[in-house]
Design a protein around this motif. Structure first.
Motif, PDB file in Angstrom:
ATOM      1  N   LEU A  20       1.387  13.052   6.127  1.00  0.00           N
ATOM      2  CA  LEU A  20       1.286  14.148   6.343  1.00  0.00           C
ATOM      3  C   LEU A  20       0.865  14.685   7.953  1.00  0.00           C
ATOM      4  CD1 LEU A  20      -1.493  14.397   3.679  1.00  0.00           C
ATOM      5  CD2 LEU A  20       0.870  15.193   3.517  1.00  0.00           C
ATOM      6  N   GLY A  21       1.267  13.876   9.048  1.00  0.00           N
ATOM      7  CA  GLY A  21       1.318  14.323  10.292  1.00  0.00           C
ATOM      8  C   GLY A  21      -0.002  13.858  10.818  1.00  0.00           C
ATOM      9  N   MET A  22      -0.791  13.292  10.207  1.00  0.00           N
ATOM     10  CA  MET A  22      -2.026  12.832  10.791  1.00  0.00           C
ATOM     11  C   MET A  22      -1.946  11.201  11.398  1.00  0.00           C
ATOM     12  SD  MET A  22      -4.039  15.242  10.071  1.00  0.00           S
ATOM     13  CE  MET A  22      -5.592  14.802  10.073  1.00  0.00           C
ATOM     14  N   VAL A  23      -2.817  10.823  12.154  1.00  0.00           N
ATOM     15  CA  VAL A  23      -2.990   9.566  12.566  1.00  0.00           C
ATOM     16  C   VAL A  23      -4.117   8.790  11.907  1.00  0.00           C
ATOM     17  CG1 VAL A  23      -3.342   8.094  14.704  1.00  0.00           C
ATOM     18  CG2 VAL A  23      -2.172  10.175  14.989  1.00  0.00           C
ATOM     19  N   ARG A  24      -4.041   7.808  11.181  1.00  0.00           N
ATOM     20  CA  ARG A  24      -4.985   7.069  10.327  1.00  0.00           C
ATOM     21  C   ARG A  24      -5.284   5.648  11.319  1.00  0.00           C
ATOM     22  NH1 ARG A  24      -4.439   6.625   4.314  1.00  0.00           N
ATOM     23  NH2 ARG A  24      -5.018   8.917   4.614  1.00  0.00           N
ATOM     24  N   ILE A  25      -6.583   5.676  11.205  1.00  0.00           N
ATOM     25  CA  ILE A  25      -7.252   4.181  11.779  1.00  0.00           C
ATOM     26  C   ILE A  25      -7.898   3.768  10.613  1.00  0.00           C
ATOM     27  CG2 ILE A  25      -9.123   3.242  13.214  1.00  0.00           C
ATOM     28  CD1 ILE A  25      -8.764   5.610  15.270  1.00  0.00           C
ATOM     29  N   TYR A  26      -7.259   2.652  10.073  1.00  0.00           N
ATOM     30  CA  TYR A  26      -7.801   2.015   8.937  1.00  0.00           C
ATOM     31  C   TYR A  26      -8.498   0.744   9.282  1.00  0.00           C
ATOM     32  CZ  TYR A  26      -7.404   0.105   4.153  1.00  0.00           C
ATOM     33  OH  TYR A  26      -7.646  -0.310   2.847  1.00  0.00           O
ATOM     34  N   VAL A  27      -9.872   0.747   8.817  1.00  0.00           N
ATOM     35  CA  VAL A  27     -10.689  -0.285   8.966  1.00  0.00           C
ATOM     36  C   VAL A  27     -10.919  -1.217   7.611  1.00  0.00           C
ATOM     37  CG1 VAL A  27     -12.782  -1.161   9.723  1.00  0.00           C
ATOM     38  CG2 VAL A  27     -11.681   0.796  10.915  1.00  0.00           C
ATOM     39  N   GLU A  28     -10.734  -2.438   7.592  1.00  0.00           N
ATOM     40  CA  GLU A  28     -10.844  -3.263   6.230  1.00  0.00           C
ATOM     41  C   GLU A  28     -11.652  -4.616   6.830  1.00  0.00           C
ATOM     42  OE1 GLU A  28      -8.137  -5.119   2.897  1.00  0.00           O
ATOM     43  OE2 GLU A  28      -7.566  -5.170   4.929  1.00  0.00           O
ATOM     44  N   ALA A  29     -12.834  -4.759   6.043  1.00  0.00           N
ATOM     45  CA  ALA A  29     -13.720  -5.802   6.039  1.00  0.00           C
ATOM     46  C   ALA A  29     -14.063  -6.144   4.759  1.00  0.00           C
ATOM     47  CB  ALA A  29     -14.909  -5.594   7.250  1.00  0.00           C
ATOM     48  N   GLU A  30     -15.010  -7.114   4.696  1.00  0.00           N
ATOM     49  CA  GLU A  30     -15.378  -7.675   3.365  1.00  0.00           C
ATOM     50  C   GLU A  30     -16.182  -6.384   2.670  1.00  0.00           C
ATOM     51  OE1 GLU A  30     -18.330 -10.650   1.715  1.00  0.00           O
ATOM     52  OE2 GLU A  30     -17.144 -11.515   3.176  1.00  0.00           O
ATOM     53  N   GLY A  31     -15.856  -5.839   1.585  1.00  0.00           N
ATOM     54  CA  GLY A  31     -16.457  -4.904   0.716  1.00  0.00           C
ATOM     55  C   GLY A  31     -16.345  -3.419   1.427  1.00  0.00           C
ATOM     56  N   VAL A  32     -15.532  -3.443   2.481  1.00  0.00           N
ATOM     57  CA  VAL A  32     -15.156  -2.171   3.158  1.00  0.00           C
ATOM     58  C   VAL A  32     -13.870  -1.769   3.239  1.00  0.00           C
ATOM     59  CG1 VAL A  32     -15.587  -0.867   5.124  1.00  0.00           C
ATOM     60  CG2 VAL A  32     -17.450  -2.334   4.369  1.00  0.00           C
ATOM     61  N   ASP A  33     -13.221  -0.654   2.926  1.00  0.00           N
ATOM     62  CA  ASP A  33     -12.008  -0.046   2.917  1.00  0.00           C
ATOM     63  C   ASP A  33     -12.298   1.291   3.452  1.00  0.00           C
ATOM     64  OD1 ASP A  33     -10.168  -2.175   2.250  1.00  0.00           O
ATOM     65  OD2 ASP A  33     -10.872  -1.686   0.167  1.00  0.00           O
ATOM     66  N   LEU A  34     -12.089   1.755   4.941  1.00  0.00           N
ATOM     67  CA  LEU A  34     -12.359   2.820   5.549  1.00  0.00           C
ATOM     68  C   LEU A  34     -11.263   3.594   6.262  1.00  0.00           C
ATOM     69  CD1 LEU A  34     -14.639   4.823   6.460  1.00  0.00           C
ATOM     70  CD2 LEU A  34     -15.146   3.263   8.335  1.00  0.00           C
ATOM     71  N   PRO A  35     -10.532   4.823   5.558  1.00  0.00           N
ATOM     72  CA  PRO A  35      -9.483   5.249   6.267  1.00  0.00           C
ATOM     73  C   PRO A  35     -10.089   6.374   6.824  1.00  0.00           C
ATOM     74  CG  PRO A  35      -9.357   5.691   3.863  1.00  0.00           C
ATOM     75  CD  PRO A  35     -10.395   4.851   4.148  1.00  0.00           C
ATOM     76  N   LEU A  36      -9.453   6.601   8.290  1.00  0.00           N
ATOM     77  CA  LEU A  36     -10.210   7.539   8.931  1.00  0.00           C
ATOM     78  C   LEU A  36      -8.831   8.573   9.420  1.00  0.00           C
ATOM     79  CD1 LEU A  36     -12.508   5.475  10.932  1.00  0.00           C
ATOM     80  CD2 LEU A  36     -13.234   7.179   9.299  1.00  0.00           C
ATOM     81  N   ASP A  37      -8.595   9.425   9.157  1.00  0.00           N
ATOM     82  CA  ASP A  37      -7.450  10.479   9.518  1.00  0.00           C
ATOM     83  C   ASP A  37      -7.915  11.418  10.541  1.00  0.00           C
ATOM     84  OD1 ASP A  37      -5.936   9.112   7.710  1.00  0.00           O
ATOM     85  OD2 ASP A  37      -5.913  10.674   6.370  1.00  0.00           O
TER      86      ASP A  37
END
Length: 62
Positions: A20-37
């Motif tokens: 969609l033309g965004m830049v995603r920073i994706y953080v994955e840790a134990e129990g955490v999936d965090l997509p930041l667009d």
């Protein structure tokens, strides 16, 4: 936890463009999936902040 506190948390970080033309920073840790667009301009601002922080960190004498 603050910006200047040590942490034992391990995480994976992925950065890339979305369909969609965004830049995603994706953080994955134990129990955490965090997509930041971010729109491209915001992503460039973040990149500049990261570069500036890295330069300041180089000057810190442990």
């Amino acid at each position: 936890m603050g910006i200047d506190k040590q942490s034992d948390i391990a995480a994976n970080l992925q950065i890339g463009p979305t369909s969609l033309g965004m830049v995603r920073i994706y953080v994955e840790a134990e129990g955490v999936d965090l997509p930041l667009d971010f729109d491209p301009d915001e992503a460039l601002e973040i990149a500049e902040e990261l570069r500036a922080a890295a330069e300041r960190a180089r000057r810190v004498k442990p």
